[in-house]
Design an enzyme around this catalytic site. Structure first.
Site, short mmCIF file in Angstrom:
data_model
loop_
_atom_site.label_atom_id
_atom_site.label_comp_id
_atom_site.label_asym_id
_atom_site.label_seq_id
_atom_site.Cartn_x
_atom_site.Cartn_y
_atom_site.Cartn_z
CG ASP A 19 -38.07 81.65 112.35
OD1 ASP A 19 -37.02 82.02 112.90
OD2 ASP A 19 -38.19 81.53 111.11
CB ILE A 20 -35.54 83.70 117.19
CG1 ILE A 20 -35.34 84.81 118.23
CG2 ILE A 20 -34.29 83.48 116.35
CD1 ILE A 20 -34.37 84.45 119.34
N GLY A 41 -28.76 75.37 112.46
CA GLY A 41 -29.75 75.71 113.48
C GLY A 41 -30.17 77.17 113.42
CB VAL A 42 -31.17 79.50 116.12
CG1 VAL A 42 -29.97 79.58 117.03
CG2 VAL A 42 -31.99 80.77 116.18
CG ASP A 43 -24.90 80.83 113.73
OD1 ASP A 43 -25.08 82.02 113.39
OD2 ASP A 43 -23.77 80.35 113.92
CB THR A 131 -31.49 73.05 123.86
OG1 THR A 131 -32.23 73.89 122.96
CG2 THR A 131 -31.35 73.70 125.20
N GLY A 132 -29.66 72.50 120.84
CA GLY A 132 -29.77 71.85 119.53
C GLY A 132 -28.53 71.03 119.26
CE1 TYR A 134 -21.92 73.76 118.93
CE2 TYR A 134 -22.08 75.59 120.47
CZ TYR A 134 -21.56 75.04 119.31
OH TYR A 134 -20.67 75.77 118.55
P1 ADP Z 1 -26.68 75.19 119.60
O1 ADP Z 1 -25.52 74.89 118.70
O2 ADP Z 1 -26.39 76.29 120.60
O3 ADP Z 1 -27.25 73.96 120.23
P2 ADP Z 1 -28.89 75.26 117.68
O4 ADP Z 1 -29.24 76.34 116.73
O5 ADP Z 1 -28.51 73.93 117.12
O6 ADP Z 1 -27.76 75.87 118.63
O7 ADP Z 1 -30.11 75.01 118.67
C1 ADP Z 1 -30.47 75.90 119.68
C2 ADP Z 1 -31.98 75.98 119.77
O8 ADP Z 1 -32.46 76.79 118.70
C3 ADP Z 1 -32.68 74.62 119.60
O9 ADP Z 1 -33.59 74.46 120.67
C4 ADP Z 1 -33.40 74.74 118.26
O10 ADP Z 1 -34.66 74.05 118.30
C5 ADP Z 1 -33.63 76.22 118.18
N1 ADP Z 1 -33.85 76.81 116.85
C6 ADP Z 1 -33.50 76.35 115.63
N2 ADP Z 1 -33.91 77.20 114.67
C7 ADP Z 1 -34.54 78.23 115.30
C8 ADP Z 1 -35.21 79.42 114.87
N3 ADP Z 1 -35.30 79.76 113.58
N4 ADP Z 1 -35.75 80.24 115.82
C9 ADP Z 1 -35.67 79.94 117.12
N5 ADP Z 1 -35.05 78.83 117.59
C10 ADP Z 1 -34.50 77.99 116.70
#
Ligand code: ADP
Length: 187
Positions: A19-20, A41-43, A131-132, A134
């Site tokens: 988890d970032i 997602g990560v945002d 890669t999520g 989008y």
């Molecule tokens: P996007 O809209 O750019 O596709 P997402 O957040 O949906 O962004 O996904 C981008 C990547 O982040 C995916 O590979 C997803 O598995 C990953 N991701 C989701 N949550 C986390 C997290 N807490 N830490 C790191 N990577 C994450």
């Protein structure tokens, strides 16, 4: 936490599964959207863990420059996160591959690295941008990410590069396997 590592000049590229929001680095990168107002997602994870101050700075950036274009990057502090700064970059939505997606994704990595360099960052952690939600194909996204970062590190090698660590933080096993294979095979 498992790691794989590759050295490019003075900089180590390290793979991390996890988890970032938990990563201690000068900069973590957020896969944001153009509004900069947060999303899933990560945002969502970064804003939840980092607290309100990150969103407040994003709102100020929005007022100043109207959000962030696809492929570009902006920077805020990191609130309650262990990182010092968050670079918010906007990945392209995958629309079949003929809408400049590859070039725009490369821009995310390149612009994030040069913004981090302006802040003299020693370490930066990237998620697998686009890669999520989008839907960018993971294999191609990983190729672009690694190639862009390695090209960047080679192009700045004779300057006063302060970057010591680039982390690729893979949240899902599929991305982790893809990155691991590419690092092991020496991309
Ligand atoms: P996007 O809209 O750019 O596709 P997402 O957040 O949906 O962004 O996904 C981008 C990547 O982040 C995916 O590979 C997803 O598995 C990953 N991701 C989701 N949550 C986390 C997290 N807490 N830490 C790191 N990577 C994450």
């Amino acid at each position: 936490m498992m790691r794989d590592c590759l050295k490019v000049n003075q900089t180590s590229i390290t793979l991390i599964k996890g988890d970032i929001t938990k990563i201690t680095a000068d900069v973590i990168v957020n896969a944001a959207n153009s509004s900069l107002l947060g999303g899933g997602g990560v945002d969502g994870a970064i804003h939840r863990a980092g607290g309100r101050s990150i969103l407040e700075e994003c709102v100020q950036i929005r007022e100043r420059q109207g959000g962030c274009a696809v492929g570009e990057a902006v920077i805020t502090t990191a609130g309650n996160l262990p990182a010092h700064h968050v670079i918010h970059t906007v990945g392209p939505v995958w629309n079949g591959g003929n809408q400049g997606e590859a070039r725009l994704l490369a821009g995310c990595y390149r612009n994030s690295l040069s913004l981090a360099a302006e802040y003299n960052a020693k370490s930066i952690a990237f998620p697998n941008i686009s890669t999520g939600i989008y839907r960018f194909p993971k294999q191609l996204a990983a190729e672009i990410a690694l190639e862009t970062v390695i090209d960047y590190l080679n192009s700045v090698s004779d300057q006063t590069g302060t970057l010591e660590q680039v982390y690729f933080v893979c949240f899902d096993d599929e991305n982790l396997d893809i990155y691991r294979n590419k690092l092991v095979l020496g991309e």
